[in-house]
Design a protein around this motif. Structure first.
Motif, PDB file in Angstrom:
ATOM      1  N   PHE A  39       0.833  -1.221   0.000  1.00  0.00           N
ATOM      2  CA  PHE A  39       0.000   0.000   0.000  1.00  0.00           C
ATOM      3  C   PHE A  39       0.858   1.258   0.000  1.00  0.00           C
ATOM      4  O   PHE A  39       0.451   2.295  -0.489  1.00  0.00           O
ATOM      5  N   PHE A  48      -2.626   7.463   3.084  1.00  0.00           N
ATOM      6  CA  PHE A  48      -2.788   6.986   4.454  1.00  0.00           C
ATOM      7  C   PHE A  48      -2.736   8.152   5.440  1.00  0.00           C
ATOM      8  O   PHE A  48      -3.502   8.197   6.409  1.00  0.00           O
ATOM      9  N   THR A 164      -0.264  -0.984  13.854  1.00  0.00           N
ATOM     10  CA  THR A 164       0.222  -1.773  12.725  1.00  0.00           C
ATOM     11  C   THR A 164       0.399  -3.229  13.148  1.00  0.00           C
ATOM     12  O   THR A 164       0.244  -4.142  12.334  1.00  0.00           O
ATOM     13  N   TYR A 207     -13.251   2.274   8.636  1.00  0.00           N
ATOM     14  CA  TYR A 207     -12.669   1.673   7.423  1.00  0.00           C
ATOM     15  C   TYR A 207     -13.567   1.848   6.199  1.00  0.00           C
ATOM     16  O   TYR A 207     -13.324   1.249   5.140  1.00  0.00           O
ATOM     17  N   THR A 214     -10.411   6.011   2.108  1.00  0.00           N
ATOM     18  CA  THR A 214      -9.960   4.633   2.360  1.00  0.00           C
ATOM     19  C   THR A 214     -10.117   3.787   1.093  1.00  0.00           C
ATOM     20  O   THR A 214      -9.248   2.976   0.759  1.00  0.00           O
ATOM     21  N   VAL A 253     -10.275  -6.250   4.914  1.00  0.00           N
ATOM     22  CA  VAL A 253     -10.360  -5.305   3.804  1.00  0.00           C
ATOM     23  C   VAL A 253     -10.141  -6.058   2.482  1.00  0.00           C
ATOM     24  O   VAL A 253      -9.224  -6.883   2.384  1.00  0.00           O
TER      25      VAL A 253
HETATM   26  N1  TRP Z   1      -2.742   0.163  10.358  1.00  0.00           N
HETATM   27  C1  TRP Z   1      -3.955   0.730   9.823  1.00  0.00           C
HETATM   28  C2  TRP Z   1      -5.136   0.047  10.486  1.00  0.00           C
HETATM   29  O1  TRP Z   1      -5.211  -1.147  10.536  1.00  0.00           O
HETATM   30  C3  TRP Z   1      -3.989   0.579   8.315  1.00  0.00           C
HETATM   31  C4  TRP Z   1      -5.274   0.962   7.636  1.00  0.00           C
HETATM   32  C5  TRP Z   1      -6.157   1.907   7.989  1.00  0.00           C
HETATM   33  C6  TRP Z   1      -5.797   0.370   6.464  1.00  0.00           C
HETATM   34  N2  TRP Z   1      -7.212   1.930   7.093  1.00  0.00           N
HETATM   35  C7  TRP Z   1      -6.989   1.019   6.163  1.00  0.00           C
HETATM   36  C8  TRP Z   1      -5.367  -0.634   5.640  1.00  0.00           C
HETATM   37  C9  TRP Z   1      -7.750   0.636   5.059  1.00  0.00           C
HETATM   38  C10 TRP Z   1      -6.109  -0.991   4.552  1.00  0.00           C
HETATM   39  C11 TRP Z   1      -7.297  -0.354   4.246  1.00  0.00           C
HETATM   40  O2  TRP Z   1      -5.989   0.707  11.013  1.00  0.00           O
END
Ligand code: TRP
Length: 321
Positions: A39, A48, A164, A207, A214, A253
């Motif tokens: 990503f 991000f 993470t 999410y 996102t 996801v």
């Molecule tokens: N470390 C983040 C989490 O798990 C990464 C993340 C946030 C993420 N939103 C996302 C990864 C959307 C993939 C898709 O919250």
């Protein structure tokens, strides 16, 4: 720029060959998947960063609040003349809070897979906090790596914010915590953010943001494969999916194919059924108990844990057993 630091463009260890091989493996597998570390190219790292400012995405705000509130107490645990080593440093925004609070820290080692992003952010930090020498390392922190020579011998404090740790399978998370223990050395401290189990609607919204950032972040993975590997993914023919799996305490996801289609990549053809998914990420959610069990199982003893009033997020301070 401080004369003590070794601030130059870090060299990425992630090669185009690894990327191609991993993408082909993932798209050949049943069910299809892609590794989340991909990503974070420059575009993805920027997207991000935007996610972390979304109203629905509570983890960053909760964690920043906890770090700000408890920084003096956390900093008081740091050994003299120590080095702060951050795993997946991104914008280094959270490390700044600790670096400002802890006069005992003299070196900062941001470790990130996005070399370009790392260079830019490290240079800014160097200007802002000249007391701290900065030694960026561009690498995939899930693989063994060496600390820069200039910090070897210093007591180390690991920093792994953002939950993470929740993006790894439980056995991988254990391996990673063990690897960190090895890299940081005996007597190291480790400060880790862990997102907590909570109301599924709050998790779902985090999410599936209304502004679609996102979704864009998730789809950038396909855009990156097009850019770097010359694939012909039609981005409009895939959509972002994220849902909470309560049994497994994790957000899952996916990218889902909107129709039956074929994608060409490096001389190969990959077929998608209508609705077929590519699994791109899990984000495990913890209880205070499940996180401390994970830490203990990997050789770390909990020293302190901080949570917010809503119990949305936790900052855990660990010490090697
Ligand atoms: N470390 C983040 C989490 O798990 C990464 C993340 C946030 C993420 N939103 C996302 C990864 C959307 C993939 C898709 O919250």
């Amino acid at each position: 720029m401080s004369t003590r630091s070794a601030l130059r463009a870090p060299r990425p260890t992630e090669t185009a060959k690894d990327f191609a091989a991993d993408v082909i493996d993932g798209l050949t597998a049943k069910p299809k998947y892609l590794r989340p570390k991909y990503f974070y190219d420059l575009t993805g790292s920027g997207l991000f960063d935007r996610i972390t400012t979304l109203p629905e995405y509570y983890p960053t705000r909760s964690e920043l609040g906890l770090l700000t509130k408890h920084a003096p107490e956390i900093a008081s645990l740091f050994p003299q003349a120590s080095a702060l080593v951050e795993f997946g440093s991104g914008s280094s925004r959270k490390a700044r809070i600790l670096l400002r609070a802890a006069a005992s820290v003299e070196a900062y080692v941001p470790v990130d897979i996005s070399a370009q992003f790392l260079g830019g952010e490290a240079a800014k930090l160097e200007r802002d906090i000249p007391r701290v020498a900065i030694y960026p390392v561009a690498t995939d922190f899930t693989k063994p790596f060496e600390l820069p020579a200039a910090v070897r011998g210093r007591p180390c404090v690991g920093f792994f914010p953002g939950s993470t740790i929740g993006n790894f399978e439980p056995h991988e998370a254990t391996d990673l915590l063990r690897l960190a223990a090895q890299i940081l050395g005996p007597d190291a401290l480790f400060i880790i953010g862990a997102d907590l189990v909570k109301d599924r609607n709050v998790l779902h919204a985090a999410y599936n943001d209304a502004a679609g950032v996102t979704a864009k972040f998730n789809l950038n993975l396909l855009a990156r494969i097009n850019r770097e590997l010359g694939a012909d993914f039609n981005l409009g023919a895939f959509e972002h999916h994220a849902c909470y799996n309560q049994e497994r305490s994790r957000i899952e996801v996916y990218l889902a194919s909107r129709k039956r289609q074929k994608v060409r990549l490096l001389g190969k053809t990959f077929e998608f059924r209508a609705g077929e998914t590519i699994h791109t990420e899990n984000s495990y959610k913890f209880t205070l108990k499940s996180f401390s069990a994970l830490a203990r199982g990997a050789g770390w003893a909990p020293v302190a844990v901080y949570t917010d009033a809503d119990h949305y997020f936790s900052v855990n301070v660990l010490k090697q057993k």
